[in-house]
Motif scaffolding. Structure first.
Motif, PDB file in Angstrom:
ATOM      1  N   LEU A  22       0.854  -1.189   0.000  1.00  0.00           N
ATOM      2  CA  LEU A  22       0.000   0.000   0.000  1.00  0.00           C
ATOM      3  C   LEU A  22       0.889   1.237   0.000  1.00  0.00           C
ATOM      4  O   LEU A  22       1.746   1.401   0.879  1.00  0.00           O
ATOM      5  N   ARG A  89      -3.658   5.835  -6.100  1.00  0.00           N
ATOM      6  CA  ARG A  89      -4.104   6.350  -4.804  1.00  0.00           C
ATOM      7  C   ARG A  89      -3.069   5.985  -3.742  1.00  0.00           C
ATOM      8  O   ARG A  89      -2.407   4.953  -3.831  1.00  0.00           O
ATOM      9  N   HIS A 114      -6.237   7.465  -0.214  1.00  0.00           N
ATOM     10  CA  HIS A 114      -6.775   6.337   0.554  1.00  0.00           C
ATOM     11  C   HIS A 114      -7.098   6.752   1.977  1.00  0.00           C
ATOM     12  O   HIS A 114      -8.070   6.301   2.573  1.00  0.00           O
ATOM     13  N   GLU A 207     -12.545   9.640   3.744  1.00  0.00           N
ATOM     14  CA  GLU A 207     -11.499   8.647   3.944  1.00  0.00           C
ATOM     15  C   GLU A 207     -11.038   8.677   5.407  1.00  0.00           C
ATOM     16  O   GLU A 207     -11.221   9.670   6.104  1.00  0.00           O
ATOM     17  N   LEU A 267      -7.308   0.469   7.234  1.00  0.00           N
ATOM     18  CA  LEU A 267      -7.138  -0.009   5.845  1.00  0.00           C
ATOM     19  C   LEU A 267      -6.669  -1.463   5.885  1.00  0.00           C
ATOM     20  O   LEU A 267      -5.662  -1.818   5.277  1.00  0.00           O
ATOM     21  N   HIS A 270      -5.572  -3.598   2.867  1.00  0.00           N
ATOM     22  CA  HIS A 270      -4.378  -3.189   2.115  1.00  0.00           C
ATOM     23  C   HIS A 270      -3.089  -3.529   2.856  1.00  0.00           C
ATOM     24  O   HIS A 270      -2.014  -3.424   2.285  1.00  0.00           O
TER      25      HIS A 270
END
Length: 271
Positions: A22, A89, A114, A207, A267, A270
């Protein structure tokens, strides 16, 4: 170390960690360079993240644009760097001026974010008094260079007690400030003096957002971080004990723990 010509300037950057990780883009503050993030880059890349740390134009090894450089210029440079790296992103984070560039990046390029990491920064537009101060400081840096300024602000960049308790950290921060080209620092100061009010755009952020602040930050105190937290109600906030304006340098283990926890919980697909 890598360099690319973007938008009329040469931008130097590091790209660490697995290319499949990521992407995390970390933006240094004024008057520093990408090595400010060395402890975070190491921890994140070891955890499997791809970490991009650029020198902003006018700082570090990147090219200098004299005159006036707006936060929007920095944000567009970073979008162009992501284009160059074929990154659609990223998690975008910054400290101090880098945090304001992060907010500007989100405002101009929301589809490329993100998550946001806002460390020791403030959202309001500059005051009239602040504008005058930044422009006077720009004049002074051009006339005198960075040494005197660096010596005056080190005990505000770091918590004053850390200047003596952590001489290696203090020397690293001082060396970064002294090495900065006064023309680059002055151009950023003049542009930053005219920054917009990010309180208008923050409430629309959907986000994940991590807000980090040193408990003893005198430039952007905990109250500034709390004000951002109120604007982004779904944000996570971490106050780093025994740190001032640069908690990532002063207390890297605590800062990294907060950052890695945020990324793995917010996240998780990811990580």
């Amino acid at each position: 170390m890598n360099a690319i010509d973007l938008r009329g300037a040469t931008i130097d950057y590091d790209d660490l960690g697995p290319s499949t990780g990521l992407p995390v883009l970390l933006i240094h503050g004024h008057p520093f360079n990408r090595t400010l993030w060395a402890p975070q880059a190491r921890a994140l890349s070891e955890a499997g993240y791809r970490v991009i740390t650029p020198d902003l134009r006018g700082y570090g090894r990147s090219g200098v644009t004299p005159g006036k450089v707006f936060l929007s210029d920095f944000a567009d440079d970073l979008a162009a760097l992501l284009d160059h790296l074929a990154i659609e992103r990223a998690v975008v984070g910054g400290v101090s001026m880098g945090g304001q560039i992060t907010m500007e990046f989100q405002r101009r390029h929301p589809g490329r974010v993100h998550a946001l990491v806002l460390s020791d920064t403030s959202a309001p537009a500059e005051t009239e008094e602040g504008r005058e101060f930044r422009n006077r400081l720009a004049d002074r840096l051009l006339a005198e260079g960075m040494d005197g300024y660096a010596g005056e602000v080190i005990d505000k960049m770091l918590a004053a007690y850390n200047v003596t308790a952590m001489p290696d950290v203090a020397e690293r921060v001082l060396a970064m400030m002294r090495a900065t080209d006064p023309r680059g620092a002055a151009a950023a100061l003049r542009g930053r003096a005219e920054r917009p009010d990010y309180r208008d755009s923050l409430p629309a952020v959907r986000e994940p957002v991590l807000i980090v602040v040193g408990a003893d930050d005198v430039y952007t105190p905990v109250a500034d971080a709390e004000a951002i937290h109120r604007l982004v109600p779904h944000a996570t906030m971490a106050v780093i004990k025994d740190a001032g304006h640069l908690p990532g340098a002063e207390q890297p283990e605590r800062f990294n723990a907060a950052l890695l926890d945020f990324l793995s919980t917010q996240l998780p697909t990811h990580g």
